[in-house]
Every structure is written in structure tokens, then in C-alpha cells.
Design an enzyme around this catalytic site. Sequence first.
Site, PDB file in Angstrom:
ATOM      1  N   TYR A  44       0.828  -1.211   0.000  1.00 24.26           N
ATOM      2  CA  TYR A  44       0.000   0.000   0.000  1.00 24.26           C
ATOM      3  C   TYR A  44       0.863   1.261   0.000  1.00 24.26           C
ATOM      4  O   TYR A  44       0.388   2.335  -0.380  1.00 24.26           O
ATOM      5  CB  TYR A  44      -0.920   0.045   1.220  1.00 24.26           C
ATOM      6  CG  TYR A  44      -1.940  -1.056   1.320  1.00 24.26           C
ATOM      7  CD1 TYR A  44      -2.218  -1.902   0.246  1.00 24.26           C
ATOM      8  CD2 TYR A  44      -2.651  -1.257   2.504  1.00 24.26           C
ATOM      9  CE1 TYR A  44      -3.157  -2.912   0.356  1.00 24.26           C
ATOM     10  CE2 TYR A  44      -3.591  -2.260   2.618  1.00 24.26           C
ATOM     11  CZ  TYR A  44      -3.838  -3.092   1.550  1.00 24.26           C
ATOM     12  OH  TYR A  44      -4.777  -4.092   1.680  1.00 24.26           O
ATOM     13  N   LEU A  99     -18.208  -3.818   0.911  1.00 26.45           N
ATOM     14  CA  LEU A  99     -19.190  -3.069   0.118  1.00 26.45           C
ATOM     15  C   LEU A  99     -19.076  -3.403  -1.364  1.00 26.45           C
ATOM     16  O   LEU A  99     -19.734  -2.768  -2.192  1.00 26.45           O
ATOM     17  CB  LEU A  99     -19.008  -1.561   0.313  1.00 26.45           C
ATOM     18  CG  LEU A  99     -18.819  -1.046   1.748  1.00 26.45           C
ATOM     19  CD1 LEU A  99     -18.746   0.471   1.752  1.00 26.45           C
ATOM     20  CD2 LEU A  99     -19.922  -1.548   2.651  1.00 26.45           C
ATOM     21  N   VAL A 127     -16.449  -2.913  -3.254  1.00 23.42           N
ATOM     22  CA  VAL A 127     -15.811  -1.717  -3.826  1.00 23.42           C
ATOM     23  C   VAL A 127     -16.870  -0.669  -4.162  1.00 23.42           C
ATOM     24  O   VAL A 127     -16.814  -0.008  -5.196  1.00 23.42           O
ATOM     25  CB  VAL A 127     -14.957  -2.066  -5.066  1.00 23.42           C
ATOM     26  CG1 VAL A 127     -13.990  -0.928  -5.413  1.00 23.42           C
ATOM     27  CG2 VAL A 127     -14.137  -3.333  -4.847  1.00 23.42           C
ATOM     28  N   VAL A 181     -12.828  -5.643   7.642  1.00 22.83           N
ATOM     29  CA  VAL A 181     -12.093  -4.387   7.494  1.00 22.83           C
ATOM     30  C   VAL A 181     -12.774  -3.580   6.394  1.00 22.83           C
ATOM     31  O   VAL A 181     -13.044  -4.086   5.311  1.00 22.83           O
ATOM     32  CB  VAL A 181     -10.599  -4.590   7.171  1.00 22.83           C
ATOM     33  CG1 VAL A 181      -9.858  -5.096   8.385  1.00 22.83           C
ATOM     34  CG2 VAL A 181     -10.389  -5.516   6.003  1.00 22.83           C
ATOM     35  N   ARG A 201     -17.279   9.061   7.158  1.00 20.69           N
ATOM     36  CA  ARG A 201     -17.719   7.735   6.727  1.00 20.69           C
ATOM     37  C   ARG A 201     -17.020   6.642   7.525  1.00 20.69           C
ATOM     38  O   ARG A 201     -17.595   5.583   7.771  1.00 20.69           O
ATOM     39  CB  ARG A 201     -17.453   7.553   5.237  1.00 20.69           C
ATOM     40  CG  ARG A 201     -18.332   8.404   4.342  1.00 20.69           C
ATOM     41  CD  ARG A 201     -19.771   7.886   4.313  1.00 20.69           C
ATOM     42  NE  ARG A 201     -20.636   8.759   3.548  1.00 20.69           N
ATOM     43  CZ  ARG A 201     -20.753   8.742   2.222  1.00 20.69           C
ATOM     44  NH1 ARG A 201     -20.007   7.898   1.514  1.00 20.69           N
ATOM     45  NH2 ARG A 201     -21.586   9.556   1.617  1.00 20.69           N
ATOM     46  N   ASN A 225     -19.214   3.846   9.402  1.00 20.82           N
ATOM     47  CA  ASN A 225     -19.111   2.420   9.095  1.00 20.82           C
ATOM     48  C   ASN A 225     -18.747   1.579  10.310  1.00 20.82           C
ATOM     49  O   ASN A 225     -18.918   0.354  10.292  1.00 20.82           O
ATOM     50  CB  ASN A 225     -18.089   2.190   7.981  1.00 20.82           C
ATOM     51  CG  ASN A 225     -18.536   2.751   6.645  1.00 20.82           C
ATOM     52  OD1 ASN A 225     -19.693   3.109   6.465  1.00 20.82           O
ATOM     53  ND2 ASN A 225     -17.614   2.841   5.703  1.00 20.82           N
TER      54      ASN A 225
END
Length: 286
Positions: A61, A201, A203, A239, A247, A251
Site C-alpha cells: 500500500y 461493500l 468496492v 475491514v 464515513r 461504518n
Amino acid sequence: MTVIDEIYSSSSAIPTVALNDEAKMPVLGLGVAKLSDEETESSVLAALEAGCRLIDTAASYGNEAAVGRAIAASGIPREELFVTTKLGTSRQGFHSAQESCKESLDRLGLDYLDLYLIHWPAPKLGKYVESFEGMIEARERGHVRSIGVSNFTEDLLATVIEETDEVPAVNQVELHPRLNQAELRQVHAQHDVTTQSYSPLGVGRLIEEPTVTTIAAEYGRTPAQVLVRWNLQLDNVVVSRSSKPERVAENLDVFDFTLEPEHMEAIEGLHDGTRVLHDPMTFMGT
């Protein structure tokens, strides 16, 4: 099968699950894939402020250092956090897995990892077993407390267990209503491997799904909250990712309602095997 220790229907506290090595892992956390350093720091700080203690990153990442800065800035004691990162495909191998683990620790500014995962099996590379053996060694040296895999199929998981005589604590996989991973979850239950879901979700593709939006309206919740809650009620660890701090907090706010069986079944009915990300058997990236 792993079982959530506690879920209070009227509490915002994030419960934990016991892994097969007796470590306790929060059932809901923040992922930071594809976030810039600035987005990572703001999202991690927002999550920690909202009570989240599980932060999930990866060497590939490119934002482990940003995660580390946010953790340091939060002032939260290390022992209250659960930090996961992942071994990149290019670093697979017995020795390189151990070296990469230490490099991740340096970037994060931490003394140990709570969980270290093989990011992708890359079966054509043929190094995932020796990589896992290297992670076992890293655990023995105190660099990591729990070890696991990510994106492993039933057969690949079986190979790791058979050849190393070690059962991964976690298998983190793409899991959402379109891809419910029912067969894989059964295998996990047989071996006491915790199922961890990413991309809950789909994506973002599922937040406008009529079945989901209708159920969300009935509960007075957002579609994202319903999708996360559905996943949790399957006894998965989840996750979820967002670059927007508001958000992130939203979530995480999913522990004061429960989806009724008919709504769980309706969402389950969306399964059609659609994978929105990579095929683990062929993907050679990250």
C-alpha cells in the site's frame, strides 16, 4: 469455528474474537488500501477516535509510515491496538519474509505486529509455503504475534497446513453479498481459521443495490452499515475502508442493531459468485 466473544445490542463497543492462537482480535477495523499518506493519517485518526483498534495495512500500500505516524499521534497505548500488515509478493521466500516483516516494523515505528499475512498466494511463484515458514520464524523471534494468509483458496490453505503443520490464524479474503465465500468459510470453521472480510461493500458497487437500500431504509441505517453488519453476523471479522473521516466513523457504528433472519437471507440471496477484485489463482501483483 471462531465465535464473537461479545456483541451488545445497545453498545457501540467493538467486540473481539479469539483466534486459534488465543490472541484477541477486534471484529471490525479500518483498511487503508489505495489511500494517500494524508488520507491514511486522517482516516486512521478518525477510526481510533471512534473506538476502532484494528488497523489493516500492507507493504504494497505504501502507507505503513503514515499509519505509524497516526498511531503515534493518537497517544493510544500500543497494547490497546491490533495492527496488521502483509508480505508483498515480490518479497516472498523464507528469509525475505522475515526481512520484510522487520522493514514493515521500521516503517510503522512498532516493536511487533499483531498479525502478519501473506498478501497474495501467487501459486505460480511457488513460494507461499516457504514464506509462511519464514513468518513462523518471525513469530518465534517476537516480531509478530499471530500469522495468517490472505486471498488463499481452500486448496492453497490445505497445502500450507499440510506442509508446515501450522494452521494460519486468519485468512483475509474478498467477501460481500455477491461473493459470500460459503464453502471457504466452512473450511475455515473445520480448521478454526478466522475469516476476515475485505471489500465488504463490493468496492462500493453494492451500496445502491435495491435489496440493500430497502433494508437500510427499514432500519434507518446507511447501505454501508447494513453491508458491514451482514458480514459481522456471519461471524466474520471485517475491514472497511474510506478516505472520508465521517464515513469511517459511520461504518464503525454498527453494534446497536441486528439484522433479522429474513433480511440476512435476502442479502444472502444476492450471491452470484461475482469477484470484483483479483483472481487469487492467477494474480501475481502486490
